[in-house]
Design a protein around this motif. Sequence first.
Motif, PDB file in Angstrom:
ATOM      1  N   LEU A   1      32.433  38.040  49.905  1.00 21.64           N
ATOM      2  CA  LEU A   1      33.372  37.636  50.946  1.00 21.64           C
ATOM      3  C   LEU A   1      32.826  37.873  52.352  1.00 21.64           C
ATOM      4  CD1 LEU A   1      36.730  38.920  49.377  1.00 21.64           C
ATOM      5  CD2 LEU A   1      35.988  36.537  49.653  1.00 21.64           C
ATOM      6  N   ARG A   2      31.856  38.749  52.459  1.00 23.26           N
ATOM      7  CA  ARG A   2      31.241  38.993  53.770  1.00 23.26           C
ATOM      8  C   ARG A   2      30.305  37.861  54.172  1.00 23.26           C
ATOM      9  NH1 ARG A   2      29.554  45.194  54.701  1.00 23.26           N
ATOM     10  NH2 ARG A   2      28.216  44.064  56.137  1.00 23.26           N
ATOM     11  N   ASP A   3      29.889  37.053  53.203  1.00 18.33           N
ATOM     12  CA  ASP A   3      29.026  35.910  53.496  1.00 18.33           C
ATOM     13  C   ASP A   3      29.831  34.777  54.117  1.00 18.33           C
ATOM     14  OD1 ASP A   3      26.752  37.112  52.530  1.00 18.33           O
ATOM     15  OD2 ASP A   3      26.953  36.269  50.512  1.00 18.33           O
ATOM     16  N   ASN A   4      29.146  33.927  54.839  1.00 16.64           N
ATOM     17  CA  ASN A   4      29.763  32.702  55.340  1.00 16.64           C
ATOM     18  C   ASN A   4      30.265  31.886  54.145  1.00 16.64           C
ATOM     19  OD1 ASN A   4      29.800  29.767  56.179  1.00 16.64           O
ATOM     20  ND2 ASN A   4      29.361  30.733  58.151  1.00 16.64           N
ATOM     21  N   PRO A   5      31.491  31.338  54.211  1.00 21.76           N
ATOM     22  CA  PRO A   5      32.041  30.597  53.063  1.00 21.76           C
ATOM     23  C   PRO A   5      31.093  29.547  52.496  1.00 21.76           C
ATOM     24  CG  PRO A   5      33.737  30.896  54.720  1.00 21.76           C
ATOM     25  CD  PRO A   5      32.462  31.419  55.321  1.00 21.76           C
ATOM     26  N   GLU A   6      30.319  28.884  53.340  1.00 20.02           N
ATOM     27  CA  GLU A   6      29.409  27.850  52.859  1.00 20.02           C
ATOM     28  C   GLU A   6      28.220  28.433  52.107  1.00 20.02           C
ATOM     29  OE1 GLU A   6      30.523  27.978  55.995  1.00 20.02           O
ATOM     30  OE2 GLU A   6      31.958  26.311  55.919  1.00 20.02           O
TER      31      GLU A   6
ATOM     32  N   VAL B   1      35.530  50.459  51.250  1.00 19.27           N
ATOM     33  CA  VAL B   1      36.657  50.062  52.107  1.00 19.27           C
ATOM     34  C   VAL B   1      36.159  49.772  53.517  1.00 19.27           C
ATOM     35  CG1 VAL B   1      38.807  50.846  53.172  1.00 19.27           C
ATOM     36  CG2 VAL B   1      38.380  51.306  50.751  1.00 19.27           C
ATOM     37  N   LYS B   2      35.260  50.590  54.011  1.00 23.42           N
ATOM     38  CA  LYS B   2      34.725  50.379  55.349  1.00 23.42           C
ATOM     39  C   LYS B   2      33.922  49.078  55.429  1.00 23.42           C
ATOM     40  CE  LYS B   2      34.439  55.343  56.329  1.00 23.42           C
ATOM     41  NZ  LYS B   2      33.528  56.508  56.494  1.00 23.42           N
ATOM     42  N   ARG B   3      33.171  48.767  54.370  1.00 20.78           N
ATOM     43  CA  ARG B   3      32.392  47.525  54.368  1.00 20.78           C
ATOM     44  C   ARG B   3      33.306  46.304  54.371  1.00 20.78           C
ATOM     45  NH1 ARG B   3      29.205  49.790  50.238  1.00 20.78           N
ATOM     46  NH2 ARG B   3      29.658  48.091  48.784  1.00 20.78           N
ATOM     47  N   ALA B   4      34.516  46.491  53.873  1.00 25.47           N
ATOM     48  CA  ALA B   4      35.467  45.380  53.819  1.00 25.47           C
ATOM     49  C   ALA B   4      36.371  45.322  55.049  1.00 25.47           C
ATOM     50  CB  ALA B   4      36.328  45.507  52.561  1.00 25.47           C
ATOM     51  N   SER B   5      36.101  46.153  56.050  1.00 19.99           N
ATOM     52  CA  SER B   5      37.019  46.294  57.182  1.00 19.99           C
ATOM     53  C   SER B   5      37.181  45.017  57.992  1.00 19.99           C
ATOM     54  CB  SER B   5      36.555  47.430  58.104  1.00 19.99           C
ATOM     55  OG  SER B   5      35.263  47.157  58.622  1.00 19.99           O
ATOM     56  N   GLU B   6      36.189  44.134  57.977  1.00 24.48           N
ATOM     57  CA  GLU B   6      36.280  42.903  58.754  1.00 24.48           C
ATOM     58  C   GLU B   6      36.823  41.743  57.922  1.00 24.48           C
ATOM     59  OE1 GLU B   6      32.439  42.198  60.362  1.00 24.48           O
ATOM     60  OE2 GLU B   6      32.429  44.013  61.612  1.00 24.48           O
ATOM     61  N   LEU B   7      37.143  42.007  56.672  1.00 21.92           N
ATOM     62  CA  LEU B   7      37.630  40.956  55.784  1.00 21.92           C
ATOM     63  C   LEU B   7      39.150  40.959  55.731  1.00 21.92           C
ATOM     64  CD1 LEU B   7      35.222  41.565  52.761  1.00 21.92           C
ATOM     65  CD2 LEU B   7      34.911  39.953  54.646  1.00 21.92           C
ATOM     66  N   ASP B   8      39.698  39.876  55.219  1.00 19.24           N
ATOM     67  CA  ASP B   8      41.144  39.805  54.977  1.00 19.24           C
ATOM     68  C   ASP B   8      41.421  40.336  53.571  1.00 19.24           C
ATOM     69  OD1 ASP B   8      43.818  39.286  55.338  1.00 19.24           O
ATOM     70  OD2 ASP B   8      43.659  37.181  54.702  1.00 19.24           O
ATOM     71  N   LEU B   9      40.913  41.534  53.313  1.00 20.60           N
ATOM     72  CA  LEU B   9      41.087  42.184  52.016  1.00 20.60           C
ATOM     73  C   LEU B   9      41.622  43.584  52.267  1.00 20.60           C
ATOM     74  CD1 LEU B   9      40.650  42.214  48.903  1.00 20.60           C
ATOM     75  CD2 LEU B   9      38.367  43.156  49.348  1.00 20.60           C
ATOM     76  N   LYS B  10      42.817  43.866  51.782  1.00 19.22           N
ATOM     77  CA  LYS B  10      43.460  45.154  51.986  1.00 19.22           C
ATOM     78  C   LYS B  10      43.352  45.993  50.705  1.00 19.22           C
ATOM     79  CE  LYS B  10      44.732  43.610  55.999  1.00 19.22           C
ATOM     80  NZ  LYS B  10      46.113  43.568  56.470  1.00 19.22           N
ATOM     81  N   PHE B  11      43.591  47.296  50.836  1.00 17.17           N
ATOM     82  CA  PHE B  11      43.482  48.222  49.710  1.00 17.17           C
ATOM     83  C   PHE B  11      44.746  49.049  49.579  1.00 17.17           C
ATOM     84  CE2 PHE B  11      39.191  47.164  50.756  1.00 17.17           C
ATOM     85  CZ  PHE B  11      38.444  47.308  49.595  1.00 17.17           C
ATOM     86  N   VAL B  12      45.235  49.176  48.341  1.00 15.49           N
ATOM     87  CA  VAL B  12      46.280  50.135  48.000  1.00 15.49           C
ATOM     88  C   VAL B  12      45.684  51.092  46.981  1.00 15.49           C
ATOM     89  CG1 VAL B  12      48.535  50.508  46.924  1.00 15.49           C
ATOM     90  CG2 VAL B  12      48.184  48.541  48.437  1.00 15.49           C
ATOM     91  N   ILE B  13      45.565  52.357  47.359  1.00 12.79           N
ATOM     92  CA  ILE B  13      44.940  53.362  46.496  1.00 12.79           C
ATOM     93  C   ILE B  13      45.958  54.456  46.226  1.00 12.79           C
ATOM     94  CG2 ILE B  13      43.004  54.954  46.220  1.00 12.79           C
ATOM     95  CD1 ILE B  13      41.597  53.337  48.500  1.00 12.79           C
ATOM     96  N   ALA B  14      46.296  54.676  44.954  1.00 14.18           N
ATOM     97  CA  ALA B  14      47.288  55.682  44.576  1.00 14.18           C
ATOM     98  C   ALA B  14      46.637  56.745  43.700  1.00 14.18           C
ATOM     99  CB  ALA B  14      48.448  55.031  43.827  1.00 14.18           C
ATOM    100  N   THR B  15      47.016  57.998  43.899  1.00 19.84           N
ATOM    101  CA  THR B  15      46.426  59.083  43.119  1.00 19.84           C
ATOM    102  C   THR B  15      47.372  60.270  43.019  1.00 19.84           C
ATOM    103  OG1 THR B  15      44.517  60.582  42.921  1.00 19.84           O
ATOM    104  CG2 THR B  15      45.320  60.111  45.143  1.00 19.84           C
ATOM    105  N   HIS B  16      47.222  61.020  41.933  1.00 16.81           N
ATOM    106  CA  HIS B  16      47.956  62.286  41.783  1.00 16.81           C
ATOM    107  C   HIS B  16      47.059  63.465  42.107  1.00 16.81           C
ATOM    108  CE1 HIS B  16      45.576  62.684  38.134  1.00 16.81           C
ATOM    109  NE2 HIS B  16      45.981  63.926  38.043  1.00 16.81           N
TER     110      HIS B  16
END
Length: 355
Positions: A155-160, A198-213
């Motif tokens: 996803l970090r690559d140009n779409p083409e 997560v940091k590498r994805a910071s410029e993408l339209d990709l969000k994270f939900v991380i749950a833990t006990h």
Amino acid sequence: MTNVHETVASLADEILNDLAGSRTALIYAPNTIGKTRLAQYLKERDPDGVVLYNSFIEDVFTWDNERVVLKVNPASELLETIVTQGLDSAIIDNFKAFTSGRIEPRLDFESGEVGFGIHKGDDSSTDGIKISRAEESIFVWSVYYSVLSEAVETLRDNPELRSTPNYDQLTLAVIDDPVSSMDDVRIVSVALALAELVKRASELDLKFVIATHHALFFNVLFNSLRRRSDRAYVLAQSTAEGWTLAKQSKDAPFSYHLGIVKDIQKAISENAIERVHFNQFRALLEKTANFLGHTGGWGELLVGPDASLMTKILNLYSHDRFADIDTSAVAEEYKDAFKSEFQEFLKTFRWADAA
């Protein structure tokens, strides 16, 4: 004011609404609170847009004890992605990095099998090793992590220029407790690697939900992702009212444990003890053990006459893979042991004063 959610859908709405202005939702909650239900709901809500990790992913892999191999469900989406994208080497490298050991997986996707061995290139090499439960969890996580890493890099690559359009619809990565059965060193390793992803994805339209006990996993991620665009929460559940999602500003959700004490005391006084209270008690024990530096673990803090039974019960309930969706019924014998050990714990470690 903290919202109370009677349904998982309402709870998910609050999380997704908050994610509109952030990139990550980090959620702390003991087992049986509802993490698995929340994760499953988010996936079912948007099957193509969500990539999910939870305990059910382990069902893709089953042991063949006679042949000492881990068999892979040939119909799984994970297997198709691994083969299509050629992720064999990435999975092996990630597994070895997370384990810091000599054991190496050998992936044979034509037969749908994974074997493990120590490969030195000489007569001392060994195949057919039965790995531990913790190593199996790390392998499953390595598979998911490799797929997610590939998705982020693509996803970090140009779409083409992307090698595949398969990840184009992804908008959310949902990760539910990937560190079950792992020791602290590996938990830290997994948390740091996930934080970097997560940091590498910071410029993408990709969000994270991380749950833990797990408090340590929460702590490492919180400190690694502490930016304005990240949110941390404590998830709690009241049987009578519903779920609450309280924003967390500190790296250790210690104040939440004062609330746990009050919740358990109320359940005892009303004779309304459920499985959720056992898991809350274990979370309280883990936090106290870490705070006091008990290297032998939380079991050392159970000092009453029912300590042995309570340890077995807490392990059973906390590590049940389907804890979030099973019955809340508790045997009377277990309730009596719970009351005894909880009161002894409060007296011995002076939690009664704090509450």
